[in-house]
Write an enzyme that holds these catalytic residues in place. Sequence first.
Site, PDB file in Angstrom:
ATOM      1  N   LYS A  52       0.841  -1.205   0.000  1.00  0.00           N
ATOM      2  CA  LYS A  52       0.000   0.000   0.000  1.00  0.00           C
ATOM      3  C   LYS A  52       0.872   1.249   0.000  1.00  0.00           C
ATOM      4  O   LYS A  52       0.627   2.192  -0.754  1.00  0.00           O
ATOM      5  CB  LYS A  52      -0.943  -0.016   1.220  1.00  0.00           C
ATOM      6  CG  LYS A  52      -2.072  -1.017   1.044  1.00  0.00           C
ATOM      7  CD  LYS A  52      -2.856  -1.279   2.316  1.00  0.00           C
ATOM      8  CE  LYS A  52      -3.805  -2.467   2.070  1.00  0.00           C
ATOM      9  NZ  LYS A  52      -4.492  -2.916   3.283  1.00  0.00           N
ATOM     10  N   GLN A  96      -4.848  -1.547   9.375  1.00  0.00           N
ATOM     11  CA  GLN A  96      -4.647  -2.867   8.784  1.00  0.00           C
ATOM     12  C   GLN A  96      -5.208  -3.954   9.709  1.00  0.00           C
ATOM     13  O   GLN A  96      -4.887  -4.001  10.889  1.00  0.00           O
ATOM     14  CB  GLN A  96      -3.138  -3.092   8.545  1.00  0.00           C
ATOM     15  CG  GLN A  96      -2.817  -4.394   7.843  1.00  0.00           C
ATOM     16  CD  GLN A  96      -3.383  -4.456   6.423  1.00  0.00           C
ATOM     17  OE1 GLN A  96      -3.275  -3.507   5.651  1.00  0.00           O
ATOM     18  NE2 GLN A  96      -4.013  -5.566   6.085  1.00  0.00           N
ATOM     19  N   ASP A 119     -11.344   2.342   3.576  1.00  0.00           N
ATOM     20  CA  ASP A 119     -11.577   0.899   3.425  1.00  0.00           C
ATOM     21  C   ASP A 119     -13.074   0.600   3.260  1.00  0.00           C
ATOM     22  O   ASP A 119     -13.447  -0.506   2.856  1.00  0.00           O
ATOM     23  CB  ASP A 119     -11.063   0.145   4.670  1.00  0.00           C
ATOM     24  CG  ASP A 119      -9.731  -0.551   4.414  1.00  0.00           C
ATOM     25  OD1 ASP A 119      -9.399  -0.783   3.240  1.00  0.00           O
ATOM     26  OD2 ASP A 119      -9.045  -0.862   5.403  1.00  0.00           O
TER      27      ASP A 119
END
Length: 282
Positions: A52, A96, A119
């Site tokens: 990422k 994460q 997200d």
Amino acid sequence: MAKIIDGKAIAAQIKEEVKAGVAEFAKQGITVTLAVIQVGEDPASCVYVRNKKRTCTELGIRSLAYEIPEQTSEEELLSLVEELNGREDVDGILVQLPLPAHISEKKVIAAIDPKKDVDGFHPYNVGALSTGEKGFLPGTPAGIIQLLKRSGIDIDGKECVVIGRSNIVGKPMAQLLLKENGTVTIAHSHTKNLPEVTRRADILIVAIGQRKMITKEFVKAGAVVIDVGMHRDENNKLCGDVDYADVFETAGAITPVPGGVGPMTIAMLMHNCLESVRLRLS
Ligand code: NDP
């Protein structure tokens, strides 16, 4: 014989579009910024976070890395999220997953400002998807819609079967297909006569987390097969939930693993970072 849907090429296209959008903002003095929080050193998470950050750099997005120890308390993590929520120079916040067992993922996700939830996991954004309001879409299912559309596959009126009902893939996938006017069935581990159900599909989305489970017996001739799964096979090679070699002759189109859905997830995350700035300025 199936047409191969090239996720790598489509993801590259989307990343180019994002890069151009980021450059436009840069001309106005706006730096698109993503904060990435990783708690602990889970090896898979380390790989995802590294990818990422690398993709951010490629596209001109500033990434702020918060790599914090495994023993960090829930309160400490929540206060970091709170601080990032309040920072005007931070457009997107990504925590994460998975988090260590002593931290509630639900609480942490709910603490992220929905306008920075790139997200798309915050309950506000989940609700927005279901009611058709504006919001962030989770990367994997949103990426699959892009794969279909950019491959010229029409969803309108098609029989779509999604195997899997997780919050991050199966359920939002079904919602998005419905939004595109597909006729949607969700199958899961309690579904009876699974091959009978999946053979109805013009578009079959497989997100079950079982290595090479879907063989040609599950697939109607000419169907589009999208494989979300990600595993290592007996030779340590990457493979999916679909037995690619077995299904290849039956399917009309298919995504490979690697090079199918995987690259789309990260491309759509980058797209969401750009969207967060657009949302803020609109
Ligand atoms: P989950 O484990 O959260 O969900 C799996 C789903 O599959 C569940 O709904 C489960 O049913 C269903 N299922 C499991 N076994 C069967 C079976 N034998 N028959 C029918 N249904 C079954 O997985 P995720 O949705 O998080 O991920 C799915 C796969 O996609 C994994 O391989 C994961 O690694 C991969 N993945 C890949 C991504 C990418 O970017 N390429 C991103 C996210 C995930 P039930 O609910 O009844 O238990």
